[in-house]
Design an enzyme around this catalytic site. Structure first.
Site, PDB file in Angstrom:
ATOM      1  CE  LYS A  53      -9.959  15.173 -35.261  1.00 56.15           C
ATOM      2  NZ  LYS A  53      -9.421  13.939 -35.844  1.00 56.15           N
ATOM      3  CD  GLN A  97      -8.114  12.450 -39.033  1.00 62.57           C
ATOM      4  OE1 GLN A  97      -7.821  13.262 -38.170  1.00 62.57           O
ATOM      5  NE2 GLN A  97      -9.266  11.819 -39.055  1.00 62.57           N
ATOM      6  CG  ASP A 120      -6.043  10.116 -31.472  1.00 62.80           C
ATOM      7  OD1 ASP A 120      -7.033  10.768 -31.147  1.00 62.80           O
ATOM      8  OD2 ASP A 120      -5.811   9.731 -32.628  1.00 62.80           O
TER       9      ASP A 120
END
Ligand code: NAP
Length: 301
Positions: A53, A97, A120
């Site tokens: 990422k 995460q 997200d």
């Protein structure tokens, strides 16, 4: 033989569009978009994902940073990190995460993220907006699948789909996004009876069960579109060889039967990252009052 829906190539086109949009609006915004990844512990797979990422951010001009806590960090310490990022004007997107090591409460951490920075798309406010069909930050994996289908030229209106899996991360939002595209959707889960029969009726099959090789050719309707969300690391068979990745679908046997199929790797995975970048640039534009949005990636004619 099925046509492959190439997520790697499409993600590269999304990156080009995002890079252009970032460069175009940098002066108006006054600062580049910023993404912060909150990582706790040393789960090796998480380490690989976080690294990918960060590299992808670099390619489009997003400034990324990793807030890495030890596995022993308390819930309070991680919450305080998130609160600092919520207040930080250089941070447009916050990614918590997953998975979080026990005994941390991931649900409470996700809830602490400012919905405007929830790249997200998993905050209840953004999930609520999704259900209502209102604009908002969308969960990255199902948004990536929708982009793959659109760019693959798949006509969705009125078709019958089966989504295997009902998680908040993938299955649930996937079902909602498909419904909003006028697909007739069935969502299956571990208690579904006669899963194979449901699969064989589906013109579109999205496998997100997290079960390697669950879907074989005999479960797939001829000419169905098959999207494989699953990612599983297969350990190297012997020393000196490399680990490989596989999905929930038996690719080699399903490919000759389907009309379209996503490979693993190179299908849904790269598009998940592309959508994370997209959400970050969108959150940045919103915060900085940039008008005009992101340059769209042209659809096939
Ligand atoms: P999850 O939270 O474990 O959810 C799995 C879902 O599948 C659950 O709803 C479960 O049913 C259902 N399920 C499990 N076994 C089943 C079976 N035999 N038959 C029917 N349904 C079954 O997993 P997730 O986070 O949604 O992720 C799913 C997979 O996608 C994993 O392999 C994950 O690594 C992968 N993934 C990939 C990406 C990407 O970018 N490509 C992103 C996210 C996730 P119950 O609800 O009844 O337990």
């Amino acid at each position: 033989m099925a046509k492959r829906l190439n997520g790697q190539a499409l993600a590269a086109r999304y990156e080009t569009s995002l890079r252009t949009s970032v460069a175009q609006h940098l002066t108006t915004a006054g600062c580049p978009p910023g993404l912060a990844v909150v990582r706790v512990g040393d789960d090796p797979a998480s380490g690989v994902y976080v690294g990918r990422k960060a590299q992808a951010c670099g390619r489009v001009g997003i400034r990324s940073r990793i807030i890495h806590h030890p596995a022993t960090a308390s819930q309070q310490e991680v919450l305080e990190s998130i609160c600092r990022l919520n207040a930080d004007p250089a941070c447009d997107g916050i990614l918590v995460q997953l998975p979080m090591p026990a005994p941390l409460n991931a649900r409470q951490l996700l809830l602490a993220v400012d919905p405007a920075k929830d790249v997200d798309g998993l905050h209840p406010l953004n999930l609520g907006r999704l259900v209502r069909g209102e604009p908002g930050l969308r969960p990255c994996t199902p948004a990536g699948v929708m982009a793959l289908l659109a760019h693959g030229g798949i006509a969705l209106e009125g078709i019958r789909a089966l989504v295997i899996g009902r998680s908040i991360l993938v299955g649930q939002p996937m079902g909602i996004m498909l419904q909003q595209a006028n697909v007739t959707v069935t969502v299956a889960h571990s208690r579904t009876r006669n899963l194979a029969d449901h699969c064989r009726q589906a013109e579109l099959l999205v496998a997100a069960a997290g079960q390697p090789g669950l879907v074989g050719a005999h479960w797939v309707r001829p000419e169905a579109v098959v999207v494989d969300v699953g990612i599983h690391r297969v350990p190297p068979p012997r020393q000196g060889t490399r680990a490989t990745l596989r999905g929930d679908v038996c690719f080699a046997e399903v490919e000759p039967r389907a009309s379209h199929i996503t490979p693993v790797p190179g299908g849904v995975g790269p598009m998940t990252v592309a959508m994370l970048l997209w959400n970050t640039v969108q959150a940045w534009q919103q915060r900085c009052g940039v008008v005009g949005g992101i340059t769209p990636v042209p659809l096939p004619r």
